[in-house]
Design a protein around this motif. Structure first.
Motif, PDB file in Angstrom:
ATOM      1  N   TYR A  47      50.059  42.563   9.814  1.00 27.04           N
ATOM      2  CA  TYR A  47      48.980  42.509  10.796  1.00 27.04           C
ATOM      3  C   TYR A  47      49.560  42.597  12.205  1.00 27.04           C
ATOM      4  O   TYR A  47      50.608  42.047  12.493  1.00 27.04           O
ATOM      5  CB  TYR A  47      48.188  41.206  10.661  1.00 27.04           C
ATOM      6  N   ASP A  48      48.815  43.266  13.089  1.00 23.99           N
ATOM      7  CA  ASP A  48      49.260  43.419  14.478  1.00 23.99           C
ATOM      8  C   ASP A  48      48.768  42.303  15.389  1.00 23.99           C
ATOM      9  O   ASP A  48      49.103  42.260  16.557  1.00 23.99           O
ATOM     10  CB  ASP A  48      48.794  44.766  15.046  1.00 23.99           C
ATOM     11  N   GLY A  49      47.957  41.422  14.877  1.00 26.40           N
ATOM     12  CA  GLY A  49      47.427  40.315  15.665  1.00 26.40           C
ATOM     13  C   GLY A  49      46.166  39.780  15.034  1.00 26.40           C
ATOM     14  O   GLY A  49      45.769  40.173  13.932  1.00 26.40           O
ATOM     15  N   PHE A  50      45.519  38.887  15.766  1.00 25.35           N
ATOM     16  CA  PHE A  50      44.342  38.199  15.238  1.00 25.35           C
ATOM     17  C   PHE A  50      43.217  39.172  14.902  1.00 25.35           C
ATOM     18  O   PHE A  50      42.674  39.160  13.792  1.00 25.35           O
ATOM     19  CB  PHE A  50      43.858  37.151  16.248  1.00 25.35           C
ATOM     20  N   SER A  51      42.840  40.009  15.858  1.00 28.03           N
ATOM     21  CA  SER A  51      41.698  40.907  15.623  1.00 28.03           C
ATOM     22  C   SER A  51      42.008  41.941  14.548  1.00 28.03           C
ATOM     23  O   SER A  51      41.136  42.297  13.753  1.00 28.03           O
ATOM     24  CB  SER A  51      41.249  41.575  16.918  1.00 28.03           C
ATOM     25  N   ASP A  52      43.249  42.415  14.490  1.00 31.20           N
ATOM     26  CA  ASP A  52      43.633  43.362  13.441  1.00 31.20           C
ATOM     27  C   ASP A  52      43.549  42.700  12.069  1.00 31.20           C
ATOM     28  O   ASP A  52      43.046  43.292  11.110  1.00 31.20           O
ATOM     29  CB  ASP A  52      45.046  43.888  13.687  1.00 31.20           C
ATOM     30  N   CYS A  53      44.016  41.482  11.958  1.00 30.76           N
ATOM     31  CA  CYS A  53      43.954  40.739  10.704  1.00 30.76           C
ATOM     32  C   CYS A  53      42.503  40.522  10.290  1.00 30.76           C
ATOM     33  O   CYS A  53      42.133  40.730   9.129  1.00 30.76           O
ATOM     34  CB  CYS A  53      44.687  39.409  10.850  1.00 30.76           C
ATOM     35  N   PHE A  54      41.670  40.125  11.230  1.00 35.92           N
ATOM     36  CA  PHE A  54      40.241  39.905  10.972  1.00 35.92           C
ATOM     37  C   PHE A  54      39.603  41.178  10.425  1.00 35.92           C
ATOM     38  O   PHE A  54      38.897  41.149   9.404  1.00 35.92           O
ATOM     39  CB  PHE A  54      39.565  39.482  12.289  1.00 35.92           C
ATOM     40  N   ARG A  55      39.847  42.309  11.087  1.00 36.26           N
ATOM     41  CA  ARG A  55      39.278  43.592  10.654  1.00 36.26           C
ATOM     42  C   ARG A  55      39.791  44.019   9.283  1.00 36.26           C
ATOM     43  O   ARG A  55      39.030  44.484   8.443  1.00 36.26           O
ATOM     44  CB  ARG A  55      39.576  44.680  11.677  1.00 36.26           C
ATOM     45  N   GLN A  56      41.096  43.866   9.060  1.00 37.49           N
ATOM     46  CA  GLN A  56      41.665  44.288   7.779  1.00 37.49           C
ATOM     47  C   GLN A  56      41.116  43.464   6.617  1.00 37.49           C
ATOM     48  O   GLN A  56      40.835  44.000   5.541  1.00 37.49           O
ATOM     49  CB  GLN A  56      43.191  44.192   7.802  1.00 37.49           C
ATOM     50  N   ILE A  57      40.974  42.171   6.803  1.00 37.69           N
ATOM     51  CA  ILE A  57      40.413  41.325   5.746  1.00 37.69           C
ATOM     52  C   ILE A  57      38.981  41.753   5.451  1.00 37.69           C
ATOM     53  O   ILE A  57      38.605  41.945   4.288  1.00 37.69           O
ATOM     54  CB  ILE A  57      40.458  39.828   6.132  1.00 37.69           C
ATOM     55  N   ALA A  58      38.169  41.909   6.492  1.00 37.37           N
ATOM     56  CA  ALA A  58      36.766  42.293   6.316  1.00 37.37           C
ATOM     57  C   ALA A  58      36.646  43.673   5.671  1.00 37.37           C
ATOM     58  O   ALA A  58      35.787  43.890   4.811  1.00 37.37           O
ATOM     59  CB  ALA A  58      36.040  42.253   7.650  1.00 37.37           C
ATOM     60  N   ARG A  59      37.502  44.592   6.046  1.00 39.79           N
ATOM     61  CA  ARG A  59      37.432  45.951   5.522  1.00 39.79           C
ATOM     62  C   ARG A  59      37.929  46.039   4.083  1.00 39.79           C
ATOM     63  O   ARG A  59      37.290  46.649   3.230  1.00 39.79           O
ATOM     64  CB  ARG A  59      38.249  46.903   6.403  1.00 39.79           C
ATOM     65  N   SER A  60      39.065  45.426   3.798  1.00 37.92           N
ATOM     66  CA  SER A  60      39.669  45.599   2.474  1.00 37.92           C
ATOM     67  C   SER A  60      39.112  44.648   1.406  1.00 37.92           C
ATOM     68  O   SER A  60      39.040  45.013   0.235  1.00 37.92           O
ATOM     69  CB  SER A  60      41.184  45.451   2.555  1.00 37.92           C
ATOM     70  N   GLU A  61      38.729  43.436   1.802  1.00 33.60           N
ATOM     71  CA  GLU A  61      38.258  42.449   0.824  1.00 33.60           C
ATOM     72  C   GLU A  61      36.770  42.148   0.951  1.00 33.60           C
ATOM     73  O   GLU A  61      36.228  41.404   0.144  1.00 33.60           O
ATOM     74  CB  GLU A  61      39.040  41.147   0.986  1.00 33.60           C
ATOM     75  N   GLY A  62      36.158  42.673   1.970  1.00 35.87           N
ATOM     76  CA  GLY A  62      34.746  42.388   2.218  1.00 35.87           C
ATOM     77  C   GLY A  62      34.599  41.227   3.187  1.00 35.87           C
ATOM     78  O   GLY A  62      35.472  40.365   3.277  1.00 35.87           O
ATOM     79  N   PRO A  63      33.490  41.199   3.916  1.00 37.22           N
ATOM     80  CA  PRO A  63      33.280  40.138   4.915  1.00 37.22           C
ATOM     81  C   PRO A  63      33.288  38.726   4.336  1.00 37.22           C
ATOM     82  O   PRO A  63      33.696  37.790   5.013  1.00 37.22           O
ATOM     83  CB  PRO A  63      31.911  40.465   5.512  1.00 37.22           C
ATOM     84  N   THR A  64      32.877  38.570   3.090  1.00 42.10           N
ATOM     85  CA  THR A  64      32.835  37.221   2.518  1.00 42.10           C
ATOM     86  C   THR A  64      34.236  36.648   2.299  1.00 42.10           C
ATOM     87  O   THR A  64      34.376  35.436   2.145  1.00 42.10           O
ATOM     88  CB  THR A  64      32.066  37.211   1.179  1.00 42.10           C
ATOM     89  N   ALA A  65      35.257  37.489   2.309  1.00 42.42           N
ATOM     90  CA  ALA A  65      36.634  36.997   2.144  1.00 42.42           C
ATOM     91  C   ALA A  65      37.038  36.101   3.310  1.00 42.42           C
ATOM     92  O   ALA A  65      37.955  35.286   3.174  1.00 42.42           O
ATOM     93  CB  ALA A  65      37.600  38.167   2.027  1.00 42.42           C
ATOM     94  N   LEU A  66      36.374  36.242   4.442  1.00 42.90           N
ATOM     95  CA  LEU A  66      36.679  35.391   5.593  1.00 42.90           C
ATOM     96  C   LEU A  66      36.259  33.946   5.359  1.00 42.90           C
ATOM     97  O   LEU A  66      36.669  33.052   6.093  1.00 42.90           O
ATOM     98  CB  LEU A  66      36.013  35.945   6.852  1.00 42.90           C
ATOM     99  N   TRP A  67      35.441  33.714   4.343  1.00 40.87           N
ATOM    100  CA  TRP A  67      34.996  32.362   4.006  1.00 40.87           C
ATOM    101  C   TRP A  67      35.606  31.877   2.692  1.00 40.87           C
ATOM    102  O   TRP A  67      35.056  30.985   2.057  1.00 40.87           O
ATOM    103  CB  TRP A  67      33.470  32.298   3.956  1.00 40.87           C
ATOM    104  N   LYS A  68      36.754  32.425   2.301  1.00 40.84           N
ATOM    105  CA  LYS A  68      37.420  31.938   1.092  1.00 40.84           C
ATOM    106  C   LYS A  68      37.821  30.486   1.306  1.00 40.84           C
ATOM    107  O   LYS A  68      38.346  30.124   2.342  1.00 40.84           O
ATOM    108  CB  LYS A  68      38.670  32.768   0.788  1.00 40.84           C
ATOM    109  N   GLY A  69      37.567  29.672   0.311  1.00 41.73           N
ATOM    110  CA  GLY A  69      37.905  28.251   0.406  1.00 41.73           C
ATOM    111  C   GLY A  69      36.850  27.419   1.098  1.00 41.73           C
ATOM    112  O   GLY A  69      37.121  26.282   1.494  1.00 41.73           O
ATOM    113  N   LEU A  70      35.646  27.953   1.241  1.00 42.31           N
ATOM    114  CA  LEU A  70      34.594  27.222   1.956  1.00 42.31           C
ATOM    115  C   LEU A  70      34.198  25.930   1.237  1.00 42.31           C
ATOM    116  O   LEU A  70      34.041  24.892   1.883  1.00 42.31           O
ATOM    117  CB  LEU A  70      33.358  28.106   2.156  1.00 42.31           C
ATOM    118  N   THR A  71      34.074  25.980  -0.076  1.00 43.42           N
ATOM    119  CA  THR A  71      33.628  24.786  -0.810  1.00 43.42           C
ATOM    120  C   THR A  71      34.576  23.603  -0.642  1.00 43.42           C
ATOM    121  O   THR A  71      34.137  22.519  -0.248  1.00 43.42           O
ATOM    122  CB  THR A  71      33.408  25.113  -2.301  1.00 43.42           C
ATOM    123  N   PRO A  72      35.882  23.760  -0.890  1.00 39.02           N
ATOM    124  CA  PRO A  72      36.750  22.596  -0.682  1.00 39.02           C
ATOM    125  C   PRO A  72      36.817  22.171   0.786  1.00 39.02           C
ATOM    126  O   PRO A  72      36.930  20.977   1.084  1.00 39.02           O
ATOM    127  CB  PRO A  72      38.120  23.043  -1.186  1.00 39.02           C
TER     128      PRO A  72
END
Length: 96
Positions: A47-72
């Protein structure tokens, strides 16, 4: 009876506040952790930084991947916040 209602209201209010806060901030925490644990490959960091990491996660794994681990995270945060706000006054009053 009023004391019981007050405790219930504090518990419910702090639980809702913790739920909202954790849900809003978890994507930032997911990105932070991914940046911390990234391995540098032969071509450099993934990743090239925060925004690049955010975009790559949302693009490659889907937007819901940003909430992985929400239940615990919610169990931890709601339990801690609610209980600490409910028991604060009795402890304070005991020592005052």
């Amino acid at each position: 009876m009023a004391g019981s209602d007050d405790k219930t209201a504090r518990f419910a209010g702090s639980a809702v506040g913790a739920l909202l806060a954790e849900t809003c901030t978890l994507p930032t925490d997911v990105v932070k952790v991914r940046l911390q644990v990234q391995q540098s490959g032969t071509s450099g960091p993934r990743y090239d930084g925060f925004s690049d990491c955010f975009r790559q996660i949302a693009r490659s794994e889907g937007p819901t991947a940003l909430w992985k681990g929400l239940t615990p995270a919610l169990v931890r945060q709601v339990s801690y916040t609610s209980l600490s706000l409910v028991i604060y006054e009795p402890i304070r009053d005991f020592y005052m």
